[in-house]
Design a protein around this motif. Sequence first.
Motif, PDB file in Angstrom:
ATOM      1  N   UNK A   9     -93.960  39.282 -59.541  1.00 37.84           N
ATOM      2  CA  UNK A   9     -92.769  38.583 -60.014  1.00 37.84           C
ATOM      3  C   UNK A   9     -91.531  38.942 -59.214  1.00 37.84           C
ATOM      4  N   UNK A  10     -91.645  39.889 -58.313  1.00 37.73           N
ATOM      5  CA  UNK A  10     -90.466  40.365 -57.606  1.00 37.73           C
ATOM      6  C   UNK A  10     -89.826  39.288 -56.750  1.00 37.73           C
ATOM      7  N   UNK A  11     -90.633  38.304 -56.309  1.00 37.98           N
ATOM      8  CA  UNK A  11     -90.090  37.257 -55.464  1.00 37.98           C
ATOM      9  C   UNK A  11     -89.520  36.088 -56.235  1.00 37.98           C
ATOM     10  N   UNK A  12     -89.695  36.059 -57.551  1.00 34.81           N
ATOM     11  CA  UNK A  12     -89.213  34.962 -58.357  1.00 34.81           C
ATOM     12  C   UNK A  12     -87.742  35.147 -58.717  1.00 34.81           C
ATOM     13  N   UNK A  13     -87.058  34.021 -58.872  1.00 34.43           N
ATOM     14  CA  UNK A  13     -85.676  34.054 -59.312  1.00 34.43           C
ATOM     15  C   UNK A  13     -85.635  34.426 -60.796  1.00 34.43           C
ATOM     16  N   UNK A  14     -84.929  35.492 -61.127  1.00 33.57           N
ATOM     17  CA  UNK A  14     -84.782  35.909 -62.515  1.00 33.57           C
ATOM     18  C   UNK A  14     -83.677  35.094 -63.167  1.00 33.57           C
ATOM     19  N   UNK A  15     -84.023  34.375 -64.237  1.00 35.32           N
ATOM     20  CA  UNK A  15     -83.065  33.543 -64.963  1.00 35.32           C
ATOM     21  C   UNK A  15     -83.199  33.864 -66.444  1.00 35.32           C
ATOM     22  N   UNK A  16     -82.077  33.898 -67.124  1.00 28.74           N
ATOM     23  CA  UNK A  16     -82.152  34.184 -68.551  1.00 28.74           C
ATOM     24  C   UNK A  16     -80.781  34.265 -69.187  1.00 28.74           C
ATOM     25  N   UNK A  17     -80.688  35.080 -70.215  1.00 26.90           N
ATOM     26  CA  UNK A  17     -79.467  35.186 -71.023  1.00 26.90           C
ATOM     27  C   UNK A  17     -78.575  36.277 -70.437  1.00 26.90           C
ATOM     28  N   UNK A  18     -77.450  35.848 -69.911  1.00 28.14           N
ATOM     29  CA  UNK A  18     -76.510  36.763 -69.261  1.00 28.14           C
ATOM     30  C   UNK A  18     -75.523  37.354 -70.258  1.00 28.14           C
ATOM     31  N   UNK A  19     -75.196  36.589 -71.291  1.00 28.12           N
ATOM     32  CA  UNK A  19     -74.286  37.069 -72.327  1.00 28.12           C
ATOM     33  C   UNK A  19     -74.621  36.321 -73.608  1.00 28.12           C
ATOM     34  N   UNK A  20     -74.283  36.939 -74.743  1.00 30.06           N
ATOM     35  CA  UNK A  20     -74.562  36.341 -76.052  1.00 30.06           C
ATOM     36  C   UNK A  20     -73.497  36.799 -77.033  1.00 30.06           C
ATOM     37  N   UNK A  21     -72.977  35.848 -77.794  1.00 29.77           N
ATOM     38  CA  UNK A  21     -71.994  36.162 -78.830  1.00 29.77           C
ATOM     39  C   UNK A  21     -72.214  35.231 -80.007  1.00 29.77           C
ATOM     40  N   UNK A  22     -71.915  35.715 -81.208  1.00 23.80           N
ATOM     41  CA  UNK A  22     -72.032  34.823 -82.359  1.00 23.80           C
ATOM     42  C   UNK A  22     -70.783  34.876 -83.221  1.00 23.80           C
ATOM     43  N   UNK A  23     -70.635  33.837 -84.028  1.00 20.93           N
ATOM     44  CA  UNK A  23     -69.548  33.748 -84.999  1.00 20.93           C
ATOM     45  C   UNK A  23     -70.116  33.215 -86.300  1.00 20.93           C
ATOM     46  N   UNK A  24     -69.486  33.593 -87.386  1.00 26.34           N
ATOM     47  CA  UNK A  24     -69.877  33.041 -88.676  1.00 26.34           C
ATOM     48  C   UNK A  24     -68.613  32.621 -89.414  1.00 26.34           C
ATOM     49  N   UNK A  25     -68.675  32.534 -90.734  1.00 29.67           N
ATOM     50  CA  UNK A  25     -67.642  31.831 -91.480  1.00 29.67           C
ATOM     51  C   UNK A  25     -66.548  32.744 -92.036  1.00 29.67           C
ATOM     52  N   UNK A  26     -65.570  32.104 -92.668  1.00 28.80           N
ATOM     53  CA  UNK A  26     -64.458  32.816 -93.291  1.00 28.80           C
ATOM     54  C   UNK A  26     -64.864  33.470 -94.617  1.00 28.80           C
ATOM     55  N   UNK A  27     -65.842  32.861 -95.300  1.00 31.94           N
ATOM     56  CA  UNK A  27     -66.183  33.302 -96.644  1.00 31.94           C
ATOM     57  C   UNK A  27     -67.637  33.745 -96.747  1.00 31.94           C
ATOM     58  N   UNK A  28     -67.906  34.531 -97.807  1.00 25.89           N
ATOM     59  CA  UNK A  28     -69.270  34.978 -98.085  1.00 25.89           C
ATOM     60  C   UNK A  28     -69.493  34.964 -99.591  1.00 25.89           C
ATOM     61  N   UNK A  29     -70.654  34.467 -99.994  1.00 25.40           N
ATOM     62  CA  UNK A  29     -71.104  34.514-101.377  1.00 25.40           C
ATOM     63  C   UNK A  29     -72.263  35.492-101.441  1.00 25.40           C
ATOM     64  N   UNK A  30     -72.136  36.542-102.235  1.00 23.67           N
ATOM     65  CA  UNK A  30     -73.227  37.502-102.329  1.00 23.67           C
ATOM     66  C   UNK A  30     -74.325  36.958-103.244  1.00 23.67           C
ATOM     67  N   UNK A  31     -75.530  37.423-102.994  1.00 22.15           N
ATOM     68  CA  UNK A  31     -76.621  37.009-103.867  1.00 22.15           C
ATOM     69  C   UNK A  31     -76.506  37.643-105.247  1.00 22.15           C
ATOM     70  N   UNK A  32     -75.783  38.740-105.355  1.00 21.86           N
ATOM     71  CA  UNK A  32     -75.507  39.302-106.672  1.00 21.86           C
ATOM     72  C   UNK A  32     -74.666  38.326-107.496  1.00 21.86           C
ATOM     73  N   UNK A  33     -73.662  37.703-106.862  1.00 25.58           N
ATOM     74  CA  UNK A  33     -72.852  36.692-107.531  1.00 25.58           C
ATOM     75  C   UNK A  33     -73.686  35.473-107.888  1.00 25.58           C
ATOM     76  N   UNK A  34     -74.533  35.034-106.950  1.00 26.61           N
ATOM     77  CA  UNK A  34     -75.399  33.888-107.204  1.00 26.61           C
ATOM     78  C   UNK A  34     -76.363  34.180-108.355  1.00 26.61           C
ATOM     79  N   UNK A  35     -76.931  35.373-108.380  1.00 30.65           N
ATOM     80  CA  UNK A  35     -77.885  35.739-109.433  1.00 30.65           C
ATOM     81  C   UNK A  35     -77.209  35.758-110.800  1.00 30.65           C
ATOM     82  N   UNK A  36     -75.964  36.234-110.831  1.00 29.70           N
ATOM     83  CA  UNK A  36     -75.241  36.251-112.099  1.00 29.70           C
ATOM     84  C   UNK A  36     -75.043  34.839-112.629  1.00 29.70           C
ATOM     85  N   UNK A  37     -74.902  33.871-111.727  1.00 29.75           N
ATOM     86  CA  UNK A  37     -74.724  32.476-112.127  1.00 29.75           C
ATOM     87  C   UNK A  37     -76.050  31.846-112.550  1.00 29.75           C
ATOM     88  N   UNK A  38     -77.108  32.087-111.790  1.00 25.81           N
ATOM     89  CA  UNK A  38     -78.393  31.440-112.038  1.00 25.81           C
ATOM     90  C   UNK A  38     -79.214  32.143-113.109  1.00 25.81           C
TER      91      UNK A  38
END
Length: 381
Positions: A1-30
Amino acid sequence: MSGELAVGIHDLAFATTEYVLTHATLAARTGADVAKYHQGIGQTAISVPAADEDVVTMAATAAATIVARHGSDRIRTVVFATETGIDQAKAAGIYVHSLLGLPSAARVVELKQACYAGTAALQFAIGLVHRDPAQQVLVIAADTSRYELGSPGESTQGAAAVAMLVGAGPALVRIEDPAGLQTADIMDFWRPNYRNTALVDGQESIAAYLQAVQGAWKDYAEQGGRALTEFRAFCYHQPFTKMAYKAHRHLLRHCGLDAEAADVDRAVQPTTAYNSVIGNSYTASIYLGLAALLDSAVDLTGRAVGFLSYGSGSVAEFFAGEVVPGYRTHLRTVQHRAAIDRRQDIDYARYRDLHQLTFPADGGDHLRPRETSGHKRLYES
């Protein structure tokens, strides 16, 4: 594989939301025992978008840090994978392209095939880089999963975006050939144009997922891929984190290997940390698993990671990646954990109100309150 061009993930970042609902809160409701969520499906919280958040705002937030670190001069393609896009014609990535000020000399396209599309975007990006190693491709997978209130799927909801910079000489993970593929026409999950929430046959979807694991692995092996025992860890699509464990046990048994709990935990558990507190983010899910794995304490230098990407309906792909020496110096662990920790806890009433918000259908102007500190988008008729 030494002669092959190495291609892949050079950088990675994630984002999520402003709010969170815990499953403890959900369980209390359900009225459910919270262990049904914590142990049963392996989830402890759900990321909930604010009124002014969607796949575009999350995607732009995730991608902005990549552009800030690497610049945009070499980005000639943006591939946006989502099943919760905002328009039937215009790619959501064009809004991201504009928000980030990317070069006009670029192509932007949106891909759709349930939760699998992020992997399609990654593989398409790799092909483009092989054709022109001087360019980089910005791959974005972003989704918000929504099910009916009170439905079995409600506890698996979530939202996130993962942005990946794909290029030659990657700093994180080199993606290998071959890939194993599986497609089958199965109605396990779908969301028609007239619905804001998805429909799912839970048992059929689990069975279809396991069938896809087996089929994609079979094709991968026939294409001359690595032996199963060569992999240090496995990133599975995680509609809920316990599904990754179930899938890995199925694969081990299919290959005639023991599915000891300790071995399954060793291979899968490091990939679940982020999904367990965010919920199902569809196309982003498998790459949230990769982020969690790379950010974990496990040293993966030079080790092989298996990827099983599944999208209902259904398409699946198994492929391998090798973690690059020095990858730890390029991680965004602090940023990722901050994205999770900064979410504001909400009660069930507030979650319900946000859940019931829908896009306007009359073509008029509908202003929503500014709630977030991230990117915003202006809709115009």
